[in-house]
Design a protein around this motif. Structure first.
Motif, PDB file in Angstrom:
ATOM      1  N   LYS A  52       0.830  -1.205   0.000  1.00 27.75           N
ATOM      2  CA  LYS A  52       0.000   0.000   0.000  1.00 27.75           C
ATOM      3  C   LYS A  52       0.865   1.255   0.000  1.00 27.75           C
ATOM      4  N   ASP A  53       1.940   1.230   0.781  1.00 32.47           N
ATOM      5  CA  ASP A  53       2.861   2.367   0.830  1.00 32.47           C
ATOM      6  C   ASP A  53       3.967   2.138  -0.203  1.00 32.47           C
ATOM      7  N   ALA A  54       3.596   2.227  -1.474  1.00 26.08           N
ATOM      8  CA  ALA A  54       4.506   1.838  -2.558  1.00 26.08           C
ATOM      9  C   ALA A  54       5.782   2.663  -2.566  1.00 26.08           C
ATOM     10  N   GLN A  55       5.651   3.975  -2.407  1.00 29.22           N
ATOM     11  CA  GLN A  55       6.844   4.827  -2.437  1.00 29.22           C
ATOM     12  C   GLN A  55       7.741   4.531  -1.242  1.00 29.22           C
ATOM     13  N   GLN A  56       7.138   4.332  -0.089  1.00 24.68           N
ATOM     14  CA  GLN A  56       7.925   3.981   1.089  1.00 24.68           C
ATOM     15  C   GLN A  56       8.734   2.716   0.843  1.00 24.68           C
ATOM     16  N   CYS A  57       8.138   1.742   0.179  1.00 20.64           N
ATOM     17  CA  CYS A  57       8.847   0.492  -0.101  1.00 20.64           C
ATOM     18  C   CYS A  57      10.054   0.738  -1.003  1.00 20.64           C
ATOM     19  N   VAL A  58       9.891   1.589  -2.013  1.00 19.74           N
ATOM     20  CA  VAL A  58      11.008   1.912  -2.907  1.00 19.74           C
ATOM     21  C   VAL A  58      12.108   2.641  -2.140  1.00 19.74           C
ATOM     22  N   VAL A  59      11.718   3.608  -1.323  1.00 20.28           N
ATOM     23  CA  VAL A  59      12.689   4.362  -0.523  1.00 20.28           C
ATOM     24  C   VAL A  59      13.483   3.418   0.381  1.00 20.28           C
ATOM     25  N   ILE A  60      12.789   2.508   1.036  1.00 21.32           N
ATOM     26  CA  ILE A  60      13.465   1.613   1.985  1.00 21.32           C
ATOM     27  C   ILE A  60      14.345   0.602   1.260  1.00 21.32           C
ATOM     28  N   ARG A  61      13.892   0.107   0.120  1.00 23.83           N
ATOM     29  CA  ARG A  61      14.764  -0.791  -0.668  1.00 23.83           C
ATOM     30  C   ARG A  61      16.063  -0.072  -1.035  1.00 23.83           C
ATOM     31  N   ASN A  62      15.956   1.184  -1.484  1.00 25.72           N
ATOM     32  CA  ASN A  62      17.151   1.948  -1.849  1.00 25.72           C
ATOM     33  C   ASN A  62      18.025   2.223  -0.632  1.00 25.72           C
ATOM     34  N   LEU A  63      17.389   2.542   0.477  1.00 27.11           N
ATOM     35  CA  LEU A  63      18.117   2.802   1.721  1.00 27.11           C
ATOM     36  C   LEU A  63      18.947   1.588   2.134  1.00 27.11           C
ATOM     37  N   VAL A  64      18.311   0.426   2.155  1.00 25.38           N
ATOM     38  CA  VAL A  64      18.989  -0.802   2.584  1.00 25.38           C
ATOM     39  C   VAL A  64      20.120  -1.149   1.629  1.00 25.38           C
ATOM     40  N   LYS A  65      19.879  -0.963   0.331  1.00 27.41           N
ATOM     41  CA  LYS A  65      20.915  -1.260  -0.671  1.00 27.41           C
ATOM     42  C   LYS A  65      22.091  -0.288  -0.538  1.00 27.41           C
ATOM     43  N   ASP A  66      21.792   1.013  -0.457  1.00 25.33           N
ATOM     44  CA  ASP A  66      22.852   2.020  -0.468  1.00 25.33           C
ATOM     45  C   ASP A  66      23.682   2.020   0.813  1.00 25.33           C
ATOM     46  N   LEU A  67      23.043   1.765   1.955  1.00 30.77           N
ATOM     47  CA  LEU A  67      23.768   1.758   3.233  1.00 30.77           C
ATOM     48  C   LEU A  67      24.277   0.360   3.580  1.00 30.77           C
ATOM     49  N   MET A  68      24.074  -0.582   2.652  1.00 29.54           N
ATOM     50  CA  MET A  68      24.602  -1.944   2.800  1.00 29.54           C
ATOM     51  C   MET A  68      24.160  -2.587   4.104  1.00 29.54           C
ATOM     52  N   ILE A  69      22.884  -2.431   4.407  1.00 26.56           N
ATOM     53  CA  ILE A  69      22.309  -3.026   5.613  1.00 26.56           C
ATOM     54  C   ILE A  69      21.965  -4.485   5.312  1.00 26.56           C
ATOM     55  N   PRO A  70      22.457  -5.429   6.100  1.00 25.07           N
ATOM     56  CA  PRO A  70      22.282  -6.851   5.777  1.00 25.07           C
ATOM     57  C   PRO A  70      20.911  -7.393   6.189  1.00 25.07           C
ATOM     58  N   THR A  71      19.873  -6.781   5.648  1.00 28.42           N
ATOM     59  CA  THR A  71      18.498  -7.197   5.932  1.00 28.42           C
ATOM     60  C   THR A  71      17.753  -7.330   4.614  1.00 28.42           C
ATOM     61  N   GLU A  72      16.967  -8.400   4.473  1.00 28.65           N
ATOM     62  CA  GLU A  72      16.134  -8.580   3.287  1.00 28.65           C
ATOM     63  C   GLU A  72      14.827  -7.814   3.463  1.00 28.65           C
ATOM     64  N   VAL A  73      14.491  -6.981   2.485  1.00 32.61           N
ATOM     65  CA  VAL A  73      13.231  -6.225   2.526  1.00 32.61           C
ATOM     66  C   VAL A  73      12.150  -7.044   1.834  1.00 32.61           C
ATOM     67  N   ARG A  74      11.110  -7.398   2.586  1.00 27.54           N
ATOM     68  CA  ARG A  74      10.002  -8.177   2.045  1.00 27.54           C
ATOM     69  C   ARG A  74       8.786  -7.266   1.915  1.00 27.54           C
ATOM     70  N   VAL A  75       8.265  -7.140   0.707  1.00 30.01           N
ATOM     71  CA  VAL A  75       7.089  -6.302   0.445  1.00 30.01           C
ATOM     72  C   VAL A  75       5.909  -7.219   0.151  1.00 30.01           C
ATOM     73  N   MET A  76       4.874  -7.106   0.977  1.00 27.12           N
ATOM     74  CA  MET A  76       3.732  -8.003   0.875  1.00 27.12           C
ATOM     75  C   MET A  76       2.525  -7.285   0.268  1.00 27.12           C
ATOM     76  N   PRO A  77       1.620  -8.028  -0.377  1.00 30.59           N
ATOM     77  CA  PRO A  77       0.470  -7.399  -1.040  1.00 30.59           C
ATOM     78  C   PRO A  77      -0.397  -6.587  -0.085  1.00 30.59           C
ATOM     79  N   THR A  78      -1.028  -5.555  -0.632  1.00 30.52           N
ATOM     80  CA  THR A  78      -1.934  -4.709   0.149  1.00 30.52           C
ATOM     81  C   THR A  78      -3.128  -5.531   0.616  1.00 30.52           C
ATOM     82  N   LEU A  79      -3.432  -5.428   1.902  1.00 25.57           N
ATOM     83  CA  LEU A  79      -4.635  -6.072   2.416  1.00 25.57           C
ATOM     84  C   LEU A  79      -5.771  -5.062   2.369  1.00 25.57           C
TER      85      LEU A  79
END
Length: 313
Positions: free
Chosen positions: A167-194
């Motif tokens: 549902k928060d599509a832009q937030q998901c993109v921002v966080i994926r980029n954040l985790v990738k760019d800061l090399m945070i060793p966490t997998e970002v899982r985006v689940m369908p909107t309920l």
């Protein structure tokens, strides 16, 4: 209220780190669901996925002030901690949530926090390129606040996986980029909107709406689906290689504008990874079609913002 004794309530960063240290010793994976409380079935679906995919699951409940502007509804944002803890203790009986992190403001912002950006002190995180458009146009400090608090939480919890809703599509993109760019060793899982049974995307802000307005607000998802139907018709039935974005936007706007209760803030057709505006949508690359619509609050002259999106493929 009786909270299950199996759920640990953690109040400090040190307590979370001690809890996480034990899971590392036991070689256990940890799933993390960050929330601002006012939990609903959308949150519960994320928690259920984390429980399924990880040995341990931790949920945070923290209303983050740095993502609110001075004129926004921080003070009125729903705070329902007792109910939230009850939900977490009763909803997942087969395999319960293992810990809930409920920090004080001073834990998350040791330098204190004010809503005026120019007066803030301390370290803040900005993800350039995917924060300025869409939600970022009318809420310029929102994703700075989101990126900052998510970075803090990921550093505190150090989860194997972290869960967000589409549902928060832009937030998901921002966080994926954040985790990738800061090399945070966490997998970002985006689940369908309920969604509610009428199609309205589940959101804590839905609590501001009357039952009648919740029913009427289903028009937002119906309109997005009309845009999707147009795209599918043109590409799959008429075999077009692309569809102009303005046609999709017009299809969506035409339906929402039929009800004078709603005020469209934006409708956008964006690249699924960069969120750049697309002039046309091509099958294969696809697009995120998102919108923000303002609806009247119950017993108030104010409006609340409802956001939603669909993915075109």
């Amino acid at each position: 209220m009786t909270v299950s004794s199996k759920i640990q309530i953690l109040r400090t960063v040190q307590q979370v780190r001690q809890w996480r240290h034990q899971t590392l010793i036991n070689n256990q994976s940890v799933g993390f669901v960050p929330t601002m409380g006012a939990l609903h079935q959308g949150h519960c679906s994320l928690v259920a996925e984390s429980i399924k995919e990880n040995d341990k699951t931790i949920v945070s409940i923290f209303v983050n002030p740095s993502q609110f502007a001075p004129h926004e509804d921080l003070n009125n944002y729903p705070r329902t901690l007792d109910r939230d803890l009850e939900i977490l203790s009763t909803e997942f009986r087969n395999k319960p949530v293992d810990a809930v992190f409920v920090p004080k403001m001073s834990e998350m912002y040791p330098n204190g926090i004010v809503l005026e950006v120019e007066k803030q002190r301390g370290t803040f995180v900005t993800v350039h390129g995917s924060s300025e458009q869409l939600e970022g146009v009318t809420r310029p400090q929102f994703f700075r606040g989101v990126a900052t608090v998510v970075t803090k939480l990921l550093n505190i919890v150090q989860p194997t996986r972290v869960y967000f809703g589409q549902k928060d599509a832009q937030q998901c993109v921002v966080i994926r980029n954040l985790v990738k760019d800061l090399m945070i060793p966490t997998e970002v899982r985006v689940m369908p909107t309920l969604r509610e049974s009428n199609g309205l995307a589940m959101s804590s802000r839905n609590e501001y709406l009357s039952k009648e307005m919740k029913d009427k607000s289903s028009i937002i998802y119906r309109a997005l689906r009309k845009g999707e139907e147009l795209f599918n018709k043109e590409t799959k039935l008429h075999h077009k290689k692309s569809v102009e974005s303005k046609l999709i936007i017009s299809e969506i706007a035409d339906l929402i504008q039929q009800d004078p209760d709603f005020e469209i803030e934006y409708i956008a057709v964006s690249h699924p990874e960069t969120l750049e505006d697309l002039g046309e949508v091509k099958p294969g690359l696809g697009a995120v079609v998102s919108c923000a619509v303002k609806a009247p609050k119950e017993n108030s002259n104010e409006l609340t913002r409802l956001i939603d999106n669909i993915i075109l493929n």
